[in-house]
Design a protein around this motif. Structure first.
Motif: not given
Length: 120
Positions: A79-86, A110-114, A116-120
């Protein structure tokens, strides 16, 4: 256990929780997906303990989710795929955790190659 599937999509995680013995599962997503969630719960024999409920992230929670300790587990798969909805997702998770402070939150990503450090 009382389980909430956040952004349930097709309902796979919540349905699995029900098949594994959860007493109550709320499969939440946007309104267009609710018929699919209901069909999938019925097709998997768990319609008696699963319900499909509209929940838009960032909006006020439905009253039944505001009852103290109404949840034991909150599930979110991919559910974290769309950065704009975080920001909206974060607001909803905070509301859920405030209402059920003892709930365990389990999220998969799922890592998608961007970056993603901000997610942690």
């Amino acid at each position: 256990k009382r389980v909430l599937g956040l952004g349930a999509g097709c309902g796979a995680c919540g349905i699995l929780a029900a098949r594994c013995g959860a007493s109550s599962v709320q499969l939440t997503d946007l309104a267009p997906l609710l018929p699919l969630l209901r069909r999938n719960a019925a097709a998997n024999g768990v319609a008696d303990c699963c319900s499909a409920v509209e929940l838009e992230w960032g909006c006020p929670l439905p009253p039944f989710l505001l009852e103290p300790s109404s949840l034991d587990i909150i599930l979110g798969a991919d559910i974290t795929a769309f950065v704009q909805s975080l920001p909206q997702l974060t607001t909803t998770l905070r509301q859920l955790c405030a209402a059920s402070p003892g709930a365990t939150v389990l999220l998969s990503h799922t890592r998608r190659g961007g970056d993603e450090r901000w997610l942690l």
